[in-house]
Design an enzyme around this catalytic site. Sequence first.
Site, PDB file in Angstrom:
ATOM      1  N   THR A  49       0.817  -1.207   0.000  1.00  0.00           N
ATOM      2  CA  THR A  49       0.000   0.000   0.000  1.00  0.00           C
ATOM      3  C   THR A  49       0.855   1.264   0.000  1.00  0.00           C
ATOM      4  OG1 THR A  49      -1.443   1.272   1.463  1.00  0.00           O
ATOM      5  CG2 THR A  49      -0.097  -0.359   2.523  1.00  0.00           C
ATOM      6  N   ASP A  50       0.254   2.370  -0.449  1.00  0.00           N
ATOM      7  CA  ASP A  50       0.960   3.663  -0.370  1.00  0.00           C
ATOM      8  C   ASP A  50       1.030   4.174   1.067  1.00  0.00           C
ATOM      9  OD1 ASP A  50      -1.740   4.359  -0.033  1.00  0.00           O
ATOM     10  OD2 ASP A  50      -1.740   5.916  -1.582  1.00  0.00           O
ATOM     11  N   GLU A  51       0.246   3.560   1.976  1.00  0.00           N
ATOM     12  CA  GLU A  51       0.178   4.084   3.346  1.00  0.00           C
ATOM     13  C   GLU A  51       1.508   3.928   4.083  1.00  0.00           C
ATOM     14  OE1 GLU A  51      -3.455   3.400   5.462  1.00  0.00           O
ATOM     15  OE2 GLU A  51      -4.566   3.039   3.621  1.00  0.00           O
ATOM     16  N   TYR A  84      -1.749  -0.626  10.995  1.00  0.00           N
ATOM     17  CA  TYR A  84      -1.892  -1.273   9.678  1.00  0.00           C
ATOM     18  C   TYR A  84      -0.686  -0.940   8.797  1.00  0.00           C
ATOM     19  CZ  TYR A  84      -3.264  -1.685   4.759  1.00  0.00           C
ATOM     20  OH  TYR A  84      -3.265  -1.957   3.409  1.00  0.00           O
ATOM     21  N   LYS A 109       2.337  -3.367   7.318  1.00  0.00           N
ATOM     22  CA  LYS A 109       2.614  -3.533   5.878  1.00  0.00           C
ATOM     23  C   LYS A 109       4.057  -3.111   5.578  1.00  0.00           C
ATOM     24  CE  LYS A 109       0.207  -4.650   2.944  1.00  0.00           C
ATOM     25  NZ  LYS A 109      -0.163  -5.990   2.389  1.00  0.00           N
TER      26      LYS A 109
END
Length: 363
Positions: free
Chosen positions: A135-137, A161, A165
Site C-alpha cells: 500500500t501507499d500508506e 496497519y 505492511k
Amino acid sequence: MHDSIIVTGGAGFIGSNFVCQWIDGGGSQVINLDKLTYAGNPGNLAELDGNDRHLFVRGDICDRAVVKELFSNYRPRAVVHFAAESHVDRSILGPEEFIQTNVFGTFTLLEEALSYCRTLDASEQDRFRFLHVSTDEVYGSLGSGNPAFSEQTPYSPNSPYSASKAGSDHLVRAYHHTYGLKTLTTNCSNNYGPFQFPEKLIPLIISNALAGKPLPIYGDGQNVRDWLFVVDHCEAIRVVLEKGRPGETYNIGGNNEKTNLQVVETVCSLLDELRPNPAAGSYRSLITFVKDRPGHDRRYAIDAGKIAQELAWHPRETFETGMRKAVEWYLANQAWTQQILSGDYKHWIEKQYGSTPRQRAKL
Ligand code: NAD
Ligand code: TYD
C-alpha cells in the site's frame, strides 16, 4: 515447476477481482489460499464455481505446514500475495492480528517460497516470482504542497496497519537482497469497485445512503486519498508479474487525488441520478461529520511514473468512469452487501467449511 500460481487472500476484495480477471483472461491454474476471516467471502468467487483452473484452499498463511504442502504439491511459478488484515480502523482497535498476518504471515510465505526455490533448477529459480501487494500508506502522510510518493520516498508509517505492511515490505526486500529470491513489491493507492467489504469508505457510504442512514465523514472531510478502480490495479499487478524487474518496487495509482468530502459527494450525486429518492431529497443531506480517526493521515498521493515508463501501464478508468461503474455495481448487487451486513455469509462459511481454518475444499 508448473505454470500454476499461488494467490493468497483471493477471497477478499482485490484478491477475488484479481483471480476472476486472471482466469477470465485465460491465465494458468490458481491455488487460492485464504483463511476466510471476516473479510474473506467465497461468494466473491461464485463465477468460478466448477472451474478446474481455480482451486480454493481454506488455510492460514501463518500455518507453515499448509504453505509448505501447497508449494510441494503444486510447484507454482509465482506467488501473488494479497492476504492481509487491511482496515486501518480495526488496526487501531486491535493491532495484534495485523502483526500476526501481515508480518509473520508474510515471513512464513517468504521462508517457504525460498525453501521451495532451492529445489528448483537454476532457470526455474530465475523464472519464479514472489509478488507482494502493498500500500501507499507505508510512506506516511503528505502536506498539501509535498510531491507525490515515489519509490524513493522514505517509509514513515503512522498506523498499526501501515506499520505492519511496512514491516512486510522490508522482509520482502531483505529476502531478495540476502537470499536472491525473485521478489516484486507493488505499493498502490486506495482501491474501489466491486466486492469491497462495506466497512471501507465507498461501499459504506453507498449502503448507508440506500438505507437512509447518516454518511459518516471523519474530521473535516479534507483528508486526501488517491483512488484507483480495482480492475486497473489488478491489471497493473499482472503487468508487474510478467514484466517487472526482480527486487524492484512499483508504485501504482490512479492520478485521482480527492478529498473524502469530494468522494462522498460524488457517490451522492451518482445515487441521486441512478436511484433518486425525491421524498427524502438529495443523499447529500445525510452527510454527517463525526469524530476524527486517531493519527488520521492527511494526504496520500502516488507518482506512478515508474510503472508507466518501464512497463507501459496506465489506468483505464478515470475517477468519473470508475465511480459510475462502482455505484452501478453496488446498486445491481445489493443482495451481496445485505448478505454481509446480515452476517449470512459467515453462517454459510461455517456450514461449508466448519470452523477450523485448515479444512479445504474445491469451490
Ligand atoms: P481484504 O481485507 O478485502 O481481503 C483480505 C483477504 O485476506 C481476505 O479474503 C481474508 O480472508 C484473507 N486473509 C486475512 N488473513 C489471512 C491469513 N492469515 N491467511 C490467509 N488469508 C488471510 O483486503 P483487500 O482490500 O483486498 O487488500 C488486499 C491486499 O492489498 C492487502 O495486502 C492490502 O494491504 C493491499 N492493498 C489494499 C488497498 C485497498 O484500497 N483495499 C490498497 C493498496 C493495497
Ligand atoms: P478507508 O476506506 O478506511 O481507507 P484508508 O483508511 O485505508 O485510506 O478510508 C478512506 C478515507 O475515508 C480515510 O481518510 C478515512 C475516511 N473515512 C471516513 O471519513 N468515514 C468512514 O466511515 C470511513 C470508513 C473512512
